[in-house]
Design an enzyme around this catalytic site. Structure first.
Site, PDB file in Angstrom:
ATOM      1  N   ALA A 143       0.835  -1.204   0.000  1.00 14.60           N
ATOM      2  CA  ALA A 143       0.000   0.000   0.000  1.00 14.60           C
ATOM      3  C   ALA A 143       0.864   1.245   0.000  1.00 14.60           C
ATOM      4  CB  ALA A 143      -0.914   0.013   1.225  1.00 14.60           C
ATOM      5  N   ARG A 171      -2.347   6.192  -1.227  1.00 14.43           N
ATOM      6  CA  ARG A 171      -3.619   6.266  -1.957  1.00 14.43           C
ATOM      7  C   ARG A 171      -4.208   4.902  -2.316  1.00 14.43           C
ATOM      8  NH1 ARG A 171       0.182   8.900  -4.182  1.00 14.43           N
ATOM      9  NH2 ARG A 171       0.272   7.476  -5.969  1.00 14.43           N
ATOM     10  N   THR A 190       6.456   4.178   6.345  1.00 20.81           N
ATOM     11  CA  THR A 190       6.069   5.557   6.084  1.00 20.81           C
ATOM     12  C   THR A 190       6.523   6.424   7.249  1.00 20.81           C
ATOM     13  OG1 THR A 190       3.935   5.543   7.249  1.00 20.81           O
ATOM     14  CG2 THR A 190       3.976   4.606   5.032  1.00 20.81           C
ATOM     15  N   SER A 191       6.184   7.688   7.187  1.00 26.73           N
ATOM     16  CA  SER A 191       6.369   8.587   8.334  1.00 26.73           C
ATOM     17  C   SER A 191       5.007   9.150   8.737  1.00 26.73           C
ATOM     18  CB  SER A 191       7.332   9.718   7.970  1.00 26.73           C
ATOM     19  OG  SER A 191       6.837  10.451   6.858  1.00 26.73           O
ATOM     20  N   LYS A 198       8.849   6.354  13.264  1.00 24.40           N
ATOM     21  CA  LYS A 198       9.127   6.644  14.679  1.00 24.40           C
ATOM     22  C   LYS A 198       7.970   7.344  15.384  1.00 24.40           C
ATOM     23  CE  LYS A 198      13.016   8.740  13.458  1.00 24.40           C
ATOM     24  NZ  LYS A 198      13.422   8.134  12.174  1.00 24.40           N
ATOM     25  N   ALA A 258      18.941   2.947  12.262  1.00 28.42           N
ATOM     26  CA  ALA A 258      18.624   2.208  11.030  1.00 28.42           C
ATOM     27  C   ALA A 258      18.844   0.709  11.245  1.00 28.42           C
ATOM     28  CB  ALA A 258      19.433   2.738   9.855  1.00 28.42           C
ATOM     29  N   GLY A 274      21.493  11.725  -0.973  1.00 25.55           N
ATOM     30  CA  GLY A 274      20.392  10.947  -0.437  1.00 25.55           C
ATOM     31  C   GLY A 274      20.425  10.732   1.054  1.00 25.55           C
ATOM     32  N   ASP A 280      14.295  14.958  14.710  1.00 26.29           N
ATOM     33  CA  ASP A 280      14.474  13.537  14.447  1.00 26.29           C
ATOM     34  C   ASP A 280      15.408  12.909  15.484  1.00 26.29           C
ATOM     35  OD1 ASP A 280      14.186  11.150  12.643  1.00 26.29           O
ATOM     36  OD2 ASP A 280      16.347  11.431  12.515  1.00 26.29           O
ATOM     37  N   LYS A 315      14.693   9.960  18.512  1.00 29.20           N
ATOM     38  CA  LYS A 315      15.522   8.781  18.762  1.00 29.20           C
ATOM     39  C   LYS A 315      16.004   8.750  20.208  1.00 29.20           C
ATOM     40  CE  LYS A 315      17.071   8.534  13.947  1.00 29.20           C
ATOM     41  NZ  LYS A 315      18.194   8.672  13.008  1.00 29.20           N
TER      42      LYS A 315
END
Length: 805
Positions: free
Chosen positions: A494, A497, A545-546, A569, A601, A654, A668, A672
């Site tokens: 998924a 959408r 996802t976030s 998270k 990670a 990236g 972020d 953590k």
């Protein structure tokens, strides 16, 4: 003499009939008795006809369909150049149905004639096909003596043996062909031996004739370790004892009729299950000398049951109460499937078929009318829609721990046990469970006792860089998983959408196209229904996802029976109350919530923290670089790049989020650090973390990413002064999270070359944990903590942890 019984699926049409005839000719050596069922589906048609006639309904179309099928089979056989003799009179059958319709009542004697008509059709057709082999029609009513009623009679083996010997002596032949399912009472009237009673007929004949063997020819290769219709990896059982076979047939093995084994066992006649459509395959052989060292032979299940419980103060210590219960049921011919009694004698519970429930309740109500009025007996408790799962094997008593493994398997399938029963020889263990979960329970038990190939059923939410890389890794690791006897299927994918589900498992080659063409969005109820329909027992929702909305549903996911693996998270850093709800939901539902990639990670941070603190260790102090993105950027700053240049380089490589402000704000890293603090037992909220942003407060707030990047060089001069100031002291800047004396802080620190974090750069993470067990030198975890590959690898590792080993 050998007895061969052929079932309805072996006689369904002319091709099947011809196949049986050829098989018989090929096996013909000595005398042979064939026992035949009705052509496949014909008995059901006859039962429906009797029911329609009894209700006064128009059954003309049903009759025409039956008559056409019978005449069609006869015509097909006669096309081969033989003549069908002894053809049963369809007119007589029609007359009886018309009479039933007229009075709207079907006496059992008439019903027995109607529903056994199909067997006579089969015998007439087979006699014609074997006419060249001296085949003789043998009337079952002349051979098998029965007691009881017309519909579900019991065979009298002593009387039947005398009948068989007399009939065969008067009518010698090479091949005898007898209709199954039928017998006659002491008045010579036709009776039937219960639905699917042709197997029983064959066993009776084999016992009476002291046959060399009794073969049951059907449409499967033999008895399987579980029902192969539901358990694809079910394996054939080559040898069984009589007792094992009886237990399996009694508790639902469809390939064996419950009454079949006993006559063979009494006479010591081996019974073999063979496949008409695969005659060369080795079947399953049942007999006295066919046990093995295997502790568990098979699993069986029996559904559509109800449990009745008779309880009350009048039960305790009162002689004859149990007898009264069972006599009442026996008087009304109610069959009891399983019995269990409380140790204090306060209650007796037993299972009956749902179809007998009303009759059983009426019988108990009548038998205990006075006790109920006096309050000595409580109203009978009823639990419906139950099933029995049974583990069968003669050698179970010689192996410890099998019962524990059985019950642990049921718990793994999220099944509550209603009742337990075990026979005194310990050759069968039965558990009464919720009928809706029966197939799930059998699937897990079969995995644990037979195939030893546990399954993981994955539903992936989020198809960004990490999600796509995870799918690539799942594809690459299929051979590795197979070597370790792990079956991992991707059943759902998924994005924000769309949702794509496939009950055969999603192909790794075209999942993107299938997802793009889907018209439905992710919905928990939809996925939950999919899991139930496909009997998936180890479903795992993987959130890459976030999304705040998905994170807010994790408790719902766990309550619905899913494991949850989260790279997101947002759940673990939501309110402390929600964090506690998550932990409680895992314990309540015996499901796992795994979030290793929330910190570091692919680094084993959470695992190590949980192991340390679970063993009684206490956190004294923590310091670490927790952001691969900021590790990369601050390393670039050390190499002489400006803040804006380092950010551009990290973004192009990236390492940053699409909006680098998400990294530079420090939020972020604060998330953590909060996760680490909570693992250490600190009851903190995200707002309790002191955060120093790399950016000035409010900088470029509300601007687009491009506008932010254009304004970022305006900070270079001030930030460069900070870098130079640290360098003048022999230090470099690092973005560090610390926990000390209950205070949590994330921010920029200048560290010298002696500091453990001085050399951490280029995307590496490092965590220094000072604890009661690890002091004065801390426990250090170091490695790359950013990038889709290592994050996906961490998610993959979490997915594997959902297996119950």
């Amino acid at each position: 003499m050998r007895v061969l019984k052929f079932g309805g699926s072996s006689l369904a049409d002319y091709a099947c009939l011809q196949q049986v005839a050829q098989l018989v000719k090929a096996q013909l050596k000595d005398e042979m008795l064939l026992v035949l069922s009705a052509p496949g589906g014909m008995t059901d048609s006859l039962v429906a006809l009797a029911s329609a006639a009894e209700q006064g309904l128009d059954f003309s179309q049903q009759w025409q369909a039956l008559a056409s099928r019978c005449e069609g089979l006869k015509a097909d056989v006669e096309k081969s150049g033989v003549v069908v003799t002894s053809w049963p009179d369809l007119g007589e059958l029609k007359n009886k149905l018309d009479g039933v319709s007229l009075i709207q009542c079907c006496p059992d004697q008439v019903r027995a004639f109607v529903i056994s008509f199909g067997e006579r059709v089969s015998v007439s057709l087979m006699q014609a096909l074997l006419s060249s082999q001296d085949a003789r029609y043998l009337e079952a009513t002349s051979c098998i003596a029965s007691t009881g009623g017309y519909i579900d009679a019991e065979a009298d083996l002593v009387a039947s043996k005398a009948r068989f010997q007399a009939v065969l002596k008067e009518n010698p032949a090479t091949i005898y062909i007898m209709p199954g399912f039928t017998a006659s009472n002491d008045k010579g009237e036709l009776t039937t031996l219960g639905r699917n009673g042709s197997d029983y007929s064959a066993a009776i004949a084999a016992a009476c004739l002291e046959a060399e063997i009794c073969q049951i020819w059907t449409d499967v290769d033999g008895v399987y370790s579980a029902d192969p219709r539901y358990i694809k990896k079910a394996t054939k059982v080559d040898f069984l004892s009589y007792k094992e076979a009886m237990e399996l047939s009694y508790f639902g093995a469809k390939v064996l009729h419950p009454k079949t084994i006993l006559p063979c066992a009494k006479a010591g006649v081996p019974c073999e299950i063979k496949n008409t459509h695969n005659p060369d395959a080795q079947g399953s052989l049942i007999g006295n000398d066919y046990s093995s060292d295997e502790p568990v032979k098979a699993l069986s299940s029996l559904q559509d049951l109800a449990m009745l419980t008779v309880s009350g103060p009048g039960m305790k210590g009162k002689v004859g109460m149990a007898s009264k219960v069972f006599n009442a049921l026996a008087h009304d011919n109610v069959s009891i499937v399983l019995i269990t009694q409380s140790s204090c004698e306060f209650s007796i519970s037993f299972c009956v078929h749902e179809t007998d429930l009303a009759l059983a309740l009426d019988a108990l109500q009548t038998a205990f009318e006075l006790e109920l009025q006096a309050g000595l007996i409580e109203p009978v408790q009823v639990q419906r829609n139950l099933a029995i799962v049974t583990l069968v094997g003669d050698n179970m008593r010689a192996h410890r721990g099998l019962a524990a493994k059985f019950f642990a398997s049921l718990a793994q399938a999220q099944v509550n046990i209603v009742a337990i029963a075990q026979d005194s020889t310990e050759s069968a263990i039965s558990a009464v469970i919720d009928g809706e979960l029966c197939n799930d329970a059998v699937k897990i038990c079969h995995e644990n006792f037979f195939t030893h190939v546990p399954s993981i059923d994955v539903f992936l939410l989020g198809c960004g860089l990490v999600g796509q890389e995870l799918i690539n890794q799942l594809e690459r690791q299929q051979a590795w998983l197979e070597k370790r006897n792990i079956k991992l299927n991707l059943y759902g994918v998924a994005n924000s959408r769309q949702l794509h589900l496939d009950n055969e498992g999603i192909a790794f080659s075209d999942w993107q196209q299938k997802l793009a063409s889907s018209e439905q969005a992710f919905d928990l109820k939809l996925v939950e229904q999919f899991v139930k329909q496909n009997h998936l027992v180890n479903p795992v929702l993987v959130d890459c996802t976030s999304s705040d909305a998905l994170a807010a549903q994790y408790v719902d996911f766990l309550n619905a029976g899913f494991h949850v693996v989260a790279a997101n998270k947002k759940a673990t850093t939501s309110s402390y109350t929600y964090y506690q709800d998550l932990i409680a939901a895992t314990q309540k539902n015996n499901r796992k919530f795994l979030y290793e990639t929330n910190v570091g990670a692919g680094l084993p941070v959470i695992d190590n923290l949980q192991s340390l603190f679970g063993a009684g260790d206490e956190l004294l102090e923590f310091s670490g670089i927790l952001s691969g993105s900021l590790s990369y950027m601050f390393g670039a700053l050390q190499d002489g790049l400006s803040l804006s240049e380092a950010t551009i380089k990290a973004k192009e490589s990236g390492f940053t989020e699409p909006d680098p402000r998400d990294d530079l704000s420090g939020t972020d890293v604060a998330r953590k650090l909060l996760i680490i603090a909570r693992e250490a037992g600190m009851k903190l909220e995200l707002s309790d973390i002191e955060v120093e942003s790399v950016l000035p407060q409010g900088f470029a707030q509300g601007d687009s990413v491009d506008e932010f990047m254009a304004k970022l060089p305006s900070l270079d001069a001030d930030f460069n002064e900070r870098i130079q100031s640290a360098a003048s002291e022999g230090k470099v800047l690092r973005y560090v999270g610390t926990i000390k004396e209950g205070h949590c802080k994330v921010g920029i620190e200048a560290v010298d070359e002696k500091h453990a974090l001085n050399v951490i750069r280029d995307g590496e993470n490092a965590l220094a944990i000072l604890s009661q067990y690890y002091q004065p030198r801390p426990f250090v975890i170091r490695g790359y903590g950013a990038g889709s590959e290592v994050t996906a690898a961490g998610v993959f590792a979490d997915i594997l942890k959902t297996l119950s080993r």
